[in-house]
Design a protein around this motif. Sequence first.
Motif, short mmCIF file in Angstrom:
data_model
loop_
_atom_site.label_atom_id
_atom_site.label_comp_id
_atom_site.label_asym_id
_atom_site.label_seq_id
_atom_site.Cartn_x
_atom_site.Cartn_y
_atom_site.Cartn_z
N PRO A 1 57.39 62.39 62.66
CA PRO A 1 57.65 61.47 61.55
C PRO A 1 58.17 62.20 60.30
O PRO A 1 57.76 63.34 60.02
CB PRO A 1 56.28 60.84 61.28
CG PRO A 1 55.53 60.99 62.56
CD PRO A 1 56.01 62.29 63.17
N VAL A 2 59.05 61.54 59.57
CA VAL A 2 59.70 62.19 58.42
C VAL A 2 58.69 62.63 57.37
O VAL A 2 58.87 63.67 56.73
CB VAL A 2 60.77 61.27 57.76
CG1 VAL A 2 61.98 61.15 58.65
CG2 VAL A 2 60.21 59.90 57.43
N GLU A 3 57.59 61.88 57.18
CA GLU A 3 56.60 62.27 56.16
C GLU A 3 55.92 63.59 56.53
O GLU A 3 55.60 64.41 55.68
CB GLU A 3 55.49 61.22 55.97
CG GLU A 3 55.87 59.76 56.06
CD GLU A 3 55.99 59.27 57.50
OE1 GLU A 3 54.96 59.03 58.13
OE2 GLU A 3 57.13 59.11 57.96
N TRP A 4 55.68 63.74 57.84
CA TRP A 4 55.06 64.99 58.30
C TRP A 4 56.03 66.15 58.16
O TRP A 4 55.65 67.24 57.72
CB TRP A 4 54.60 64.86 59.76
CG TRP A 4 53.24 64.26 59.84
CD1 TRP A 4 52.92 62.97 60.15
CD2 TRP A 4 51.99 64.93 59.57
NE1 TRP A 4 51.56 62.80 60.10
CE2 TRP A 4 50.97 63.98 59.75
CE3 TRP A 4 51.65 66.23 59.19
CZ2 TRP A 4 49.62 64.29 59.57
CZ3 TRP A 4 50.31 66.54 59.01
CH2 TRP A 4 49.31 65.58 59.19
N ARG A 5 57.28 65.91 58.53
CA ARG A 5 58.29 66.95 58.38
C ARG A 5 58.35 67.42 56.92
O ARG A 5 58.35 68.62 56.62
CB ARG A 5 59.64 66.41 58.85
CG ARG A 5 60.72 67.44 58.84
CD ARG A 5 62.07 66.83 59.23
NE ARG A 5 63.10 67.79 58.93
CZ ARG A 5 63.41 68.81 59.73
NH1 ARG A 5 62.81 68.94 60.88
NH2 ARG A 5 64.34 69.67 59.38
N LEU B 1 57.48 71.16 55.45
CA LEU B 1 58.49 71.94 54.74
C LEU B 1 58.02 72.27 53.32
O LEU B 1 58.36 73.31 52.76
CB LEU B 1 59.83 71.20 54.70
CG LEU B 1 60.50 71.00 56.07
CD1 LEU B 1 61.83 70.29 55.94
CD2 LEU B 1 60.68 72.33 56.80
N ARG B 2 57.20 71.38 52.76
CA ARG B 2 56.67 71.62 51.41
C ARG B 2 55.60 72.71 51.43
O ARG B 2 55.48 73.51 50.51
CB ARG B 2 56.08 70.32 50.88
CG ARG B 2 55.53 70.40 49.47
CD ARG B 2 55.03 69.02 49.02
NE ARG B 2 54.37 69.06 47.74
CZ ARG B 2 55.02 69.04 46.57
NH1 ARG B 2 56.34 68.96 46.55
NH2 ARG B 2 54.35 69.08 45.44
N HIS B 3 54.78 72.71 52.50
CA HIS B 3 53.66 73.66 52.59
C HIS B 3 53.65 74.39 53.94
O HIS B 3 52.68 74.29 54.69
CB HIS B 3 52.33 72.93 52.42
CG HIS B 3 52.08 72.42 51.05
ND1 HIS B 3 51.94 73.24 49.95
CD2 HIS B 3 51.96 71.15 50.57
CE1 HIS B 3 51.72 72.53 48.87
NE2 HIS B 3 51.73 71.25 49.21
N PRO B 4 54.71 75.13 54.26
CA PRO B 4 54.77 75.76 55.60
C PRO B 4 53.68 76.80 55.82
O PRO B 4 53.36 77.13 56.96
CB PRO B 4 56.16 76.41 55.63
CG PRO B 4 56.53 76.59 54.19
CD PRO B 4 55.88 75.45 53.45
N ASP B 5 53.10 77.29 54.72
CA ASP B 5 52.11 78.36 54.82
C ASP B 5 50.67 77.84 54.84
O ASP B 5 49.73 78.62 54.74
CB ASP B 5 52.28 79.33 53.64
CG ASP B 5 52.22 78.63 52.30
OD1 ASP B 5 52.40 77.38 52.26
OD2 ASP B 5 51.99 79.31 51.28
N ARG B 6 50.48 76.53 55.01
CA ARG B 6 49.14 75.96 54.85
C ARG B 6 48.62 75.24 56.09
O ARG B 6 47.59 74.57 56.01
CB ARG B 6 49.14 75.01 53.66
CG ARG B 6 49.69 75.65 52.37
CD ARG B 6 48.75 76.59 51.71
NE ARG B 6 47.69 75.82 51.11
CZ ARG B 6 47.82 75.14 49.95
NH1 ARG B 6 48.97 75.17 49.29
NH2 ARG B 6 46.83 74.46 49.48
N PHE B 7 49.32 75.35 57.22
CA PHE B 7 48.89 74.62 58.42
C PHE B 7 48.62 75.54 59.59
O PHE B 7 49.25 76.59 59.73
CB PHE B 7 49.94 73.56 58.81
CG PHE B 7 49.98 72.40 57.85
CD1 PHE B 7 49.05 71.38 57.94
CD2 PHE B 7 50.92 72.36 56.82
CE1 PHE B 7 49.06 70.32 57.05
CE2 PHE B 7 50.94 71.31 55.92
CZ PHE B 7 50.01 70.28 56.03
#
Length: 280
Positions: free
Chosen positions: A211-215, A219-225
């Motif tokens: 889903p676009v919201e997850w994408r 992309l906003r927080h690539p270092d947090r998941f």
Amino acid sequence: MTRLARLLAGALLLVAGPLGAQEPLPIFDAHAHYNLETGRPVSVEEVFSLWHRAGIRAALLTSRPNEGTRELLARTPPGVRTVAFARPYVVRSDVNTWFRDPARYRLLETELARGIYVGIGEFHIFGQDADSEGFARVVALAMRRGLWLHAHCDDYVIARIYALDPGARVIWAHTGMTVALARVAQLLDAHPGLHGELSYRSGLPRAGDLPVEWRALFLRHPDRFLLGSDTWVPERWPEVPAIMEDYRRWLAQLPAPVAMQIAWGNGARLFLGGADPGAH
Ligand SMILES: [Zn+2]
């Protein structure tokens, strides 16, 4: 070939590997339980064999009781890395009462004295239970010892942890499971020590489009998941390779460096001093 084209081809090769020999993304499993409470779910050998098939090169262990974690930690073979979290649990019913049970606090202290743990959890706590004195005591214990928290909780509890200590380092198990994505984003924006683990998280597809919201959030927080298997019941163990394949399907829809961060890089940076995944 121009110099630029050669450089680009070289860069692509680094990401994808030689044509036809593409390695699956290596995975840091940030939510592995080897619960021995009701018997052995699979043998220790089978754990490492399942991880090998799943492409899991490192795992964050947390079990009920803690004996399962200690056993895997002690028997981790070369080429695999494991880190351990201590749980305030002996039996399943502890998930509802641990934060007001002095015996479980003492259990945590005894476990932590072994010096083998980098965090406390996974523990479960919801809503105003997090306002209890017992919970504040555990957060303070973690902070005093420089430990992580691995919390299965709602957004109220995350806010409470950061009210208790803005410097807390937290893995949010299941990234709140069903907490609204806008709220997840708000908490990640507000608290640099907060990291979302994605097992059982609603809204992520087993197949099909991310889903676009997850994408946007990745992309906003690539270092947090972080990814997780969450082998909380025996039936979950044989599914581990399929669970990791499900992750890889939506990871493939992200830019390769972001996919690599979520699959491996973040766990390696936070817990393994940035180690590379090594040979399979
Ligand atoms: Zn769990």
